[in-house]
Write a protein that holds these residues in place. Sequence first.
Motif, PDB file in Angstrom:
ATOM      1  N   THR A  60       4.461  -4.851  -0.793  1.00 19.36           N
ATOM      2  CA  THR A  60       3.729  -6.116  -0.742  1.00 19.36           C
ATOM      3  C   THR A  60       3.367  -6.590  -2.147  1.00 19.36           C
ATOM      4  O   THR A  60       2.781  -5.852  -2.935  1.00 19.36           O
ATOM      5  CB  THR A  60       2.441  -5.971   0.096  1.00 19.36           C
ATOM      6  N   ALA A  61       3.743  -7.820  -2.450  1.00 22.00           N
ATOM      7  CA  ALA A  61       3.441  -8.391  -3.764  1.00 22.00           C
ATOM      8  C   ALA A  61       1.989  -8.864  -3.792  1.00 22.00           C
ATOM      9  O   ALA A  61       1.542  -9.585  -2.904  1.00 22.00           O
ATOM     10  CB  ALA A  61       4.373  -9.558  -4.065  1.00 22.00           C
ATOM     11  N   MET A  62       1.262  -8.407  -4.815  1.00 28.41           N
ATOM     12  CA  MET A  62      -0.129  -8.805  -4.974  1.00 28.41           C
ATOM     13  C   MET A  62      -0.291  -9.661  -6.220  1.00 28.41           C
ATOM     14  O   MET A  62       0.599  -9.739  -7.066  1.00 28.41           O
ATOM     15  CB  MET A  62      -1.018  -7.568  -5.044  1.00 28.41           C
ATOM     16  N   ALA A  63      -1.473 -10.256  -6.332  1.00 24.33           N
ATOM     17  CA  ALA A  63      -1.710 -11.214  -7.412  1.00 24.33           C
ATOM     18  C   ALA A  63      -1.761 -10.558  -8.784  1.00 24.33           C
ATOM     19  O   ALA A  63      -1.459 -11.189  -9.793  1.00 24.33           O
ATOM     20  CB  ALA A  63      -3.001 -11.984  -7.145  1.00 24.33           C
ATOM     21  N   ASN A  64      -2.153  -9.266  -8.847  1.00 29.04           N
ATOM     22  CA  ASN A  64      -2.276  -8.611 -10.144  1.00 29.04           C
ATOM     23  C   ASN A  64      -1.892  -7.138 -10.019  1.00 29.04           C
ATOM     24  O   ASN A  64      -1.688  -6.614  -8.913  1.00 29.04           O
ATOM     25  CB  ASN A  64      -3.700  -8.760 -10.690  1.00 29.04           C
ATOM     26  N   GLN A  65      -1.797  -6.486 -11.152  1.00 32.40           N
ATOM     27  CA  GLN A  65      -1.351  -5.099 -11.187  1.00 32.40           C
ATOM     28  C   GLN A  65      -2.323  -4.167 -10.469  1.00 32.40           C
ATOM     29  O   GLN A  65      -1.912  -3.239  -9.767  1.00 32.40           O
ATOM     30  CB  GLN A  65      -1.173  -4.647 -12.641  1.00 32.40           C
ATOM     31  N   GLU A  66      -3.618  -4.418 -10.616  1.00 30.49           N
ATOM     32  CA  GLU A  66      -4.604  -3.562  -9.971  1.00 30.49           C
ATOM     33  C   GLU A  66      -4.476  -3.608  -8.460  1.00 30.49           C
ATOM     34  O   GLU A  66      -4.488  -2.573  -7.770  1.00 30.49           O
ATOM     35  CB  GLU A  66      -6.020  -3.988 -10.374  1.00 30.49           C
ATOM     36  N   SER A  67      -4.314  -4.819  -7.909  1.00 32.92           N
ATOM     37  CA  SER A  67      -4.177  -4.957  -6.464  1.00 32.92           C
ATOM     38  C   SER A  67      -2.890  -4.323  -5.972  1.00 32.92           C
ATOM     39  O   SER A  67      -2.856  -3.708  -4.897  1.00 32.92           O
ATOM     40  CB  SER A  67      -4.230  -6.433  -6.074  1.00 32.92           C
ATOM     41  N   THR A  70      -3.419  -0.605  -5.849  1.00 31.86           N
ATOM     42  CA  THR A  70      -4.253  -0.235  -4.715  1.00 31.86           C
ATOM     43  C   THR A  70      -3.473  -0.315  -3.415  1.00 31.86           C
ATOM     44  O   THR A  70      -3.620   0.545  -2.537  1.00 31.86           O
ATOM     45  CB  THR A  70      -5.483  -1.151  -4.642  1.00 31.86           C
ATOM     46  N   CYS A  71      -2.633  -1.326  -3.278  1.00 37.29           N
ATOM     47  CA  CYS A  71      -1.822  -1.475  -2.080  1.00 37.29           C
ATOM     48  C   CYS A  71      -0.843  -0.298  -1.959  1.00 37.29           C
ATOM     49  O   CYS A  71      -0.614   0.217  -0.860  1.00 37.29           O
ATOM     50  CB  CYS A  71      -1.063  -2.795  -2.118  1.00 37.29           C
ATOM     51  N   ALA A  72      -0.283   0.128  -3.094  1.00 42.88           N
ATOM     52  CA  ALA A  72       0.610   1.289  -3.094  1.00 42.88           C
ATOM     53  C   ALA A  72      -0.145   2.548  -2.676  1.00 42.88           C
ATOM     54  O   ALA A  72       0.386   3.403  -1.951  1.00 42.88           O
ATOM     55  CB  ALA A  72       1.229   1.471  -4.477  1.00 42.88           C
ATOM     56  N   ALA A  73      -1.402   2.665  -3.130  1.00 41.68           N
ATOM     57  CA  ALA A  73      -2.221   3.811  -2.741  1.00 41.68           C
ATOM     58  C   ALA A  73      -2.508   3.791  -1.245  1.00 41.68           C
ATOM     59  O   ALA A  73      -2.505   4.832  -0.581  1.00 41.68           O
ATOM     60  CB  ALA A  73      -3.527   3.809  -3.533  1.00 41.68           C
TER      61      ALA A  73
END
Length: 317
Positions: A60-67, A70-73
């Motif tokens: 899932t593509a998120m707006a920023n690297q941090e998100s 977290t999504c990968a986690a």
Amino acid sequence: MTFSKSESCDNICKEIHESLGDINFLIQDLASLSQTECRKIRETYMEIYGEDLVQILGNTAMANQESSRTCAALSTLMLNPHERDAVVAREALVEPINYKALIEIFTCRKSSHVLLILQAYQARFRRQLNQDIAKIEPPNPYQKIMMALSASHKAHSTDISQHIAKCDARRLHQTGEGKSGAIDEAVVIEIFSKRSIAQLKLTFFTYNHIYGHTYTSFLKNEDFGEFEDAVRMVAKFICNPAKQYAKTLYRCLKSTTTDKGSLVRVMVSRAEVDMDEIHRIFKKKYGVELKSAIYESVPAGNHRDFLVALTIKASPS
């Protein structure tokens, strides 16, 4: 989150599907799930939408690297424990080799779980974990020990013997501090390859009882080399894994470790195993609650929210 009569698994999957771009909602909805609930959600999501939620979250593509991180986690959270460990093992074998992650797998998992890891590794990566460890170049003391422990998980008695523990303790002493020079590698490797983790733990306890100090304290000698250092690290995890996990979390929060993935790896993998004990040791040793340490050390944002959610999930009662 626990499944209630008013909220079916189907409805939860629908909420997740409609909120894939909302990382805050995903954290709230997924981080508190038990392993059993994660498995049920993943199965139901596949039945409804024909897609693997693990892959969906991971891609899932998120707006920023941090998100995105977290999504990968969150995607790893949805994996079965043995699948997750297989992924951890594969990532650990990418240069630079993460022997700490491999030690966790081979010393802190039941033999039945390790066998499932080996199967999951082969199914997922079309490779043999043992062979990949054996191919590490240049050869390393940790490599020798990992191979020995891998063998021990596949062929050992489930019974624990005090007699064997005494014999092994004496052998370790006679081929270690009972003579001058370095320890006898062959003896250590032989014992590690033939004994269960529970049997090895009893051996180290017996060593302390017989000789009045721990085997690891003997190995803490600046004149020793890499093999002794590796044995000491492995023995520490065998004797008191919760204490080592607490140290790992603290070092990661204080940015004194190069193993940046250890924070999520430990908190996810130990959540329903011994996290209560890790909490207690962390507070006793460092004088602060793990949750508070995360608030102090991790910048505000989605990733911190995810980590805090895990501490709430696993916090001591």
